[in-house]
Every structure is written in C-alpha cells, then in structure tokens.
Design a protein around this motif. Sequence first.
Motif, PDB file in Angstrom:
ATOM      1  N   ILE A   9      -0.466 -15.411 -22.933  1.00 56.27           N
ATOM      2  CA  ILE A   9       0.752 -16.176 -23.191  1.00 56.27           C
ATOM      3  C   ILE A   9       0.894 -16.229 -24.712  1.00 56.27           C
ATOM      4  O   ILE A   9      -0.010 -16.686 -25.421  1.00 56.27           O
ATOM      5  CB  ILE A   9       0.700 -17.577 -22.563  1.00 56.27           C
ATOM      6  CG1 ILE A   9       0.409 -17.461 -21.055  1.00 56.27           C
ATOM      7  CG2 ILE A   9       2.013 -18.323 -22.823  1.00 56.27           C
ATOM      8  CD1 ILE A   9       0.308 -18.798 -20.328  1.00 56.27           C
ATOM      9  N   LYS A  10       1.986 -15.686 -25.204  1.00 56.45           N
ATOM     10  CA  LYS A  10       2.200 -15.552 -26.651  1.00 56.45           C
ATOM     11  C   LYS A  10       2.581 -16.919 -27.248  1.00 56.45           C
ATOM     12  O   LYS A  10       2.888 -17.861 -26.519  1.00 56.45           O
ATOM     13  CB  LYS A  10       3.303 -14.519 -26.891  1.00 56.45           C
ATOM     14  CG  LYS A  10       2.972 -13.123 -26.330  1.00 56.45           C
ATOM     15  CD  LYS A  10       4.087 -12.148 -26.656  1.00 56.45           C
ATOM     16  CE  LYS A  10       3.896 -10.836 -25.923  1.00 56.45           C
ATOM     17  NZ  LYS A  10       4.938  -9.848 -26.301  1.00 56.45           N
ATOM     18  N   PRO A  11       2.587 -16.995 -28.595  1.00 55.89           N
ATOM     19  CA  PRO A  11       2.866 -18.295 -29.237  1.00 55.89           C
ATOM     20  C   PRO A  11       4.161 -18.969 -28.772  1.00 55.89           C
ATOM     21  O   PRO A  11       4.212 -20.204 -28.662  1.00 55.89           O
ATOM     22  CB  PRO A  11       2.932 -17.929 -30.729  1.00 55.89           C
ATOM     23  CG  PRO A  11       2.006 -16.765 -30.866  1.00 55.89           C
ATOM     24  CD  PRO A  11       2.193 -15.972 -29.583  1.00 55.89           C
ATOM     25  N   HIS A  49      -4.799  -5.280 -31.177  1.00 60.70           N
ATOM     26  CA  HIS A  49      -4.267  -5.422 -29.817  1.00 60.70           C
ATOM     27  C   HIS A  49      -3.063  -4.507 -29.606  1.00 60.70           C
ATOM     28  O   HIS A  49      -2.914  -3.906 -28.538  1.00 60.70           O
ATOM     29  CB  HIS A  49      -3.889  -6.874 -29.547  1.00 60.70           C
ATOM     30  CG  HIS A  49      -3.175  -7.070 -28.258  1.00 60.70           C
ATOM     31  ND1 HIS A  49      -3.818  -7.011 -27.043  1.00 60.70           N
ATOM     32  CD2 HIS A  49      -1.856  -7.279 -27.985  1.00 60.70           C
ATOM     33  CE1 HIS A  49      -2.923  -7.183 -26.073  1.00 60.70           C
ATOM     34  NE2 HIS A  49      -1.743  -7.353 -26.617  1.00 60.70           N
ATOM     35  N   TYR A  50      -2.205  -4.412 -30.628  1.00 58.15           N
ATOM     36  CA  TYR A  50      -0.988  -3.607 -30.508  1.00 58.15           C
ATOM     37  C   TYR A  50      -1.105  -2.259 -31.216  1.00 58.15           C
ATOM     38  O   TYR A  50      -0.091  -1.695 -31.627  1.00 58.15           O
ATOM     39  CB  TYR A  50       0.208  -4.392 -31.051  1.00 58.15           C
ATOM     40  CG  TYR A  50       0.745  -5.427 -30.088  1.00 58.15           C
ATOM     41  CD1 TYR A  50       1.110  -5.084 -28.787  1.00 58.15           C
ATOM     42  CD2 TYR A  50       0.910  -6.752 -30.485  1.00 58.15           C
ATOM     43  CE1 TYR A  50       1.609  -6.031 -27.902  1.00 58.15           C
ATOM     44  CE2 TYR A  50       1.414  -7.708 -29.597  1.00 58.15           C
ATOM     45  CZ  TYR A  50       1.766  -7.331 -28.310  1.00 58.15           C
ATOM     46  OH  TYR A  50       2.268  -8.267 -27.448  1.00 58.15           O
ATOM     47  N   ALA A  51      -2.331  -1.725 -31.330  1.00 56.78           N
ATOM     48  CA  ALA A  51      -2.571  -0.467 -32.056  1.00 56.78           C
ATOM     49  C   ALA A  51      -1.628   0.661 -31.611  1.00 56.78           C
ATOM     50  O   ALA A  51      -1.171   1.454 -32.436  1.00 56.78           O
ATOM     51  CB  ALA A  51      -4.025  -0.038 -31.895  1.00 56.78           C
ATOM     52  N   GLN A 109      15.108 -13.000 -25.879  1.00 58.92           N
ATOM     53  CA  GLN A 109      14.833 -12.014 -26.927  1.00 58.92           C
ATOM     54  C   GLN A 109      13.572 -11.200 -26.673  1.00 58.92           C
ATOM     55  O   GLN A 109      12.543 -11.765 -26.315  1.00 58.92           O
ATOM     56  CB  GLN A 109      14.560 -12.735 -28.244  1.00 58.92           C
ATOM     57  CG  GLN A 109      15.695 -13.506 -28.838  1.00 58.92           C
ATOM     58  CD  GLN A 109      15.266 -14.010 -30.203  1.00 58.92           C
ATOM     59  OE1 GLN A 109      14.945 -13.221 -31.088  1.00 58.92           O
ATOM     60  NE2 GLN A 109      15.224 -15.319 -30.366  1.00 58.92           N
ATOM     61  N   VAL A 110      13.623  -9.900 -26.973  1.00 62.32           N
ATOM     62  CA  VAL A 110      12.450  -9.041 -26.778  1.00 62.32           C
ATOM     63  C   VAL A 110      11.288  -9.436 -27.689  1.00 62.32           C
ATOM     64  O   VAL A 110      10.122  -9.320 -27.325  1.00 62.32           O
ATOM     65  CB  VAL A 110      12.804  -7.538 -26.939  1.00 62.32           C
ATOM     66  CG1 VAL A 110      13.162  -7.193 -28.383  1.00 62.32           C
ATOM     67  CG2 VAL A 110      11.653  -6.657 -26.460  1.00 62.32           C
ATOM     68  N   GLY A 111      11.623  -9.923 -28.886  1.00 64.12           N
ATOM     69  CA  GLY A 111      10.574 -10.340 -29.824  1.00 64.12           C
ATOM     70  C   GLY A 111       9.977 -11.699 -29.474  1.00 64.12           C
ATOM     71  O   GLY A 111       9.040 -12.158 -30.126  1.00 64.12           O
ATOM     72  N   ARG A 112      10.536 -12.347 -28.455  1.00 67.59           N
ATOM     73  CA  ARG A 112      10.019 -13.650 -28.005  1.00 67.59           C
ATOM     74  C   ARG A 112       9.950 -13.607 -26.481  1.00 67.59           C
ATOM     75  O   ARG A 112      10.574 -14.407 -25.797  1.00 67.59           O
ATOM     76  CB  ARG A 112      10.953 -14.795 -28.450  1.00 67.59           C
ATOM     77  CG  ARG A 112      11.096 -14.956 -29.952  1.00 67.59           C
ATOM     78  CD  ARG A 112       9.834 -15.511 -30.612  1.00 67.59           C
ATOM     79  NE  ARG A 112      10.033 -15.726 -32.044  1.00 67.59           N
ATOM     80  CZ  ARG A 112       9.881 -14.802 -32.975  1.00 67.59           C
ATOM     81  NH1 ARG A 112       9.548 -13.569 -32.641  1.00 67.59           N
ATOM     82  NH2 ARG A 112      10.064 -15.096 -34.246  1.00 67.59           N
ATOM     83  N   ASN A 113       9.181 -12.640 -25.982  1.00 66.98           N
ATOM     84  CA  ASN A 113       9.204 -12.427 -24.528  1.00 66.98           C
ATOM     85  C   ASN A 113       8.031 -13.088 -23.799  1.00 66.98           C
ATOM     86  O   ASN A 113       7.632 -12.674 -22.716  1.00 66.98           O
ATOM     87  CB  ASN A 113       9.354 -10.939 -24.192  1.00 66.98           C
ATOM     88  CG  ASN A 113       8.166 -10.110 -24.629  1.00 66.98           C
ATOM     89  OD1 ASN A 113       7.220 -10.628 -25.221  1.00 66.98           O
ATOM     90  ND2 ASN A 113       8.192  -8.831 -24.319  1.00 66.98           N
ATOM     91  N   ILE A 114       7.455 -14.121 -24.438  1.00 64.86           N
ATOM     92  CA  ILE A 114       6.590 -15.106 -23.767  1.00 64.86           C
ATOM     93  C   ILE A 114       5.191 -14.677 -23.366  1.00 64.86           C
ATOM     94  O   ILE A 114       4.242 -15.446 -23.483  1.00 64.86           O
ATOM     95  CB  ILE A 114       7.306 -15.691 -22.517  1.00 64.86           C
ATOM     96  CG1 ILE A 114       8.614 -16.327 -22.955  1.00 64.86           C
ATOM     97  CG2 ILE A 114       6.453 -16.696 -21.760  1.00 64.86           C
ATOM     98  CD1 ILE A 114       9.657 -16.361 -21.877  1.00 64.86           C
ATOM     99  N   ILE A 115       5.074 -13.466 -22.857  1.00 71.84           N
ATOM    100  CA  ILE A 115       3.810 -13.100 -22.217  1.00 71.84           C
ATOM    101  C   ILE A 115       3.546 -11.609 -22.367  1.00 71.84           C
ATOM    102  O   ILE A 115       4.486 -10.812 -22.483  1.00 71.84           O
ATOM    103  CB  ILE A 115       3.856 -13.520 -20.725  1.00 71.84           C
ATOM    104  CG1 ILE A 115       2.543 -13.259 -19.991  1.00 71.84           C
ATOM    105  CG2 ILE A 115       5.025 -12.850 -19.997  1.00 71.84           C
ATOM    106  CD1 ILE A 115       2.453 -13.967 -18.633  1.00 71.84           C
ATOM    107  N   HIS A 116       2.279 -11.269 -22.403  1.00 73.49           N
ATOM    108  CA  HIS A 116       1.864  -9.873 -22.423  1.00 73.49           C
ATOM    109  C   HIS A 116       0.972  -9.600 -21.223  1.00 73.49           C
ATOM    110  O   HIS A 116       0.152 -10.435 -20.858  1.00 73.49           O
ATOM    111  CB  HIS A 116       1.069  -9.571 -23.707  1.00 73.49           C
ATOM    112  CG  HIS A 116       0.371  -8.245 -23.655  1.00 73.49           C
ATOM    113  ND1 HIS A 116       0.986  -7.064 -24.002  1.00 73.49           N
ATOM    114  CD2 HIS A 116      -0.874  -7.906 -23.237  1.00 73.49           C
ATOM    115  CE1 HIS A 116       0.132  -6.057 -23.821  1.00 73.49           C
ATOM    116  NE2 HIS A 116      -1.000  -6.545 -23.358  1.00 73.49           N
ATOM    117  N   GLY A 117       1.120  -8.429 -20.626  1.00 74.88           N
ATOM    118  CA  GLY A 117       0.210  -8.015 -19.554  1.00 74.88           C
ATOM    119  C   GLY A 117      -0.130  -6.550 -19.723  1.00 74.88           C
ATOM    120  O   GLY A 117       0.738  -5.743 -20.080  1.00 74.88           O
TER     121      GLY A 117
END
Length: 144
Positions: A9-11, A49-51, A109-117
């Motif tokens: 869960i992103k910031p 993480h995003y290499a 927004q794509v830059g604030r998309n809440i979560i990564h999987g």
Amino acid sequence: EAERTFIAIKPDGVQRGLIADIIARFERKGYKLVAVKILVPTKEFAGKHYAEHEGRPFFEGLTDFLSSGPVLAMVWEGQGVVTYGRKMIGATKPLESAPGTIRGDFGIQVGRNIIHGSDSPDSAKKEIGLWFTPEDLVSYGLDI
Ligand code: CMP
C-alpha cells in the motif's frame, strides 16, 4: 510450494486510511497474510523496487513518491494470488480500472494509484526478497 505475491500500500493509500479496507479484501477472498511491515523507504530503495522502470519519464516522480511517506509492505499467500491479486487491484491507471477493484474504487491518478502488486511469479520472488528476509515470513494453516 505455496504461491505468494508482494503487495504494497503506497503512501497515498496509507495516508487516506485505506489499509484496513485493502487487507479486508484479501482476507475475505481467502488469501493468507504471511508477512507485513510499515516503513518509509529511501529513494534508493524505491529505485531498486522499480528498477524495471529506470529511464522512463515517470521514474523520478515515482521513486520520490514511494519514498515520501509510509508504505505498508505485505506478502500474501494462496492459490492464484499473483494473478487474482492483480485483478483485485485493477488496471494501472485508476480511470481504466473497473469499479469493484481497489484502484477502480479509490483512485483517479496513475501517479497516486494506491497499491502495488507483483505482476508475475518471477517479480513476486524478486520483490519479496527485496522487502523481506525469509525469516519474516510466517507459516500457518488456514482452514477455509
Ligand atoms: P505500479 O503498479 O506500482 O508500477 C509502476 C508504477 O508507476 C505504477 O504503478 C504507477 O503508480 C506509476 N506510474 C506513474 N506514471 C505512470 C505512467 N505514465 N504509466 C505507467 N505507470 C506510471
């Protein structure tokens, strides 16, 4: 071997108070939480993480954002959790993700998309290895 995926869960998701809702969705589906921690990643760590996105125009903004506040890092386990977890999360761009998905329900927004999987079992292995040590992962039964 049990299938596992890395979910963060992103910031923006943490600050908006979405932790409990997101965890509840994975729990109710029947997935098992086997590791969890909250931390503010460094920009360097975010870059690792995003290499795969290094060199893309959004890379700087993305790593700045991921390191801007607390991230809830988790490992979820269960049959089909990589693919089904991505379905629950929804498309990368919140305006293209279906209602009923996490991004569809909560974002714009794509830059604030809440979560990564993780997007594949291979990425899941890499990402779990980056965020956690093997000892962080617990093993227990779940009778559902
Ligand atoms: P995520 O699934 O974490 O993986 C890469 C992230 O880059 C993505 O979610 C978005 O949050 C972010 N991102 C920012 N801008 C873009 C963009 N234009 N295209 C794709 N991803 C982007």
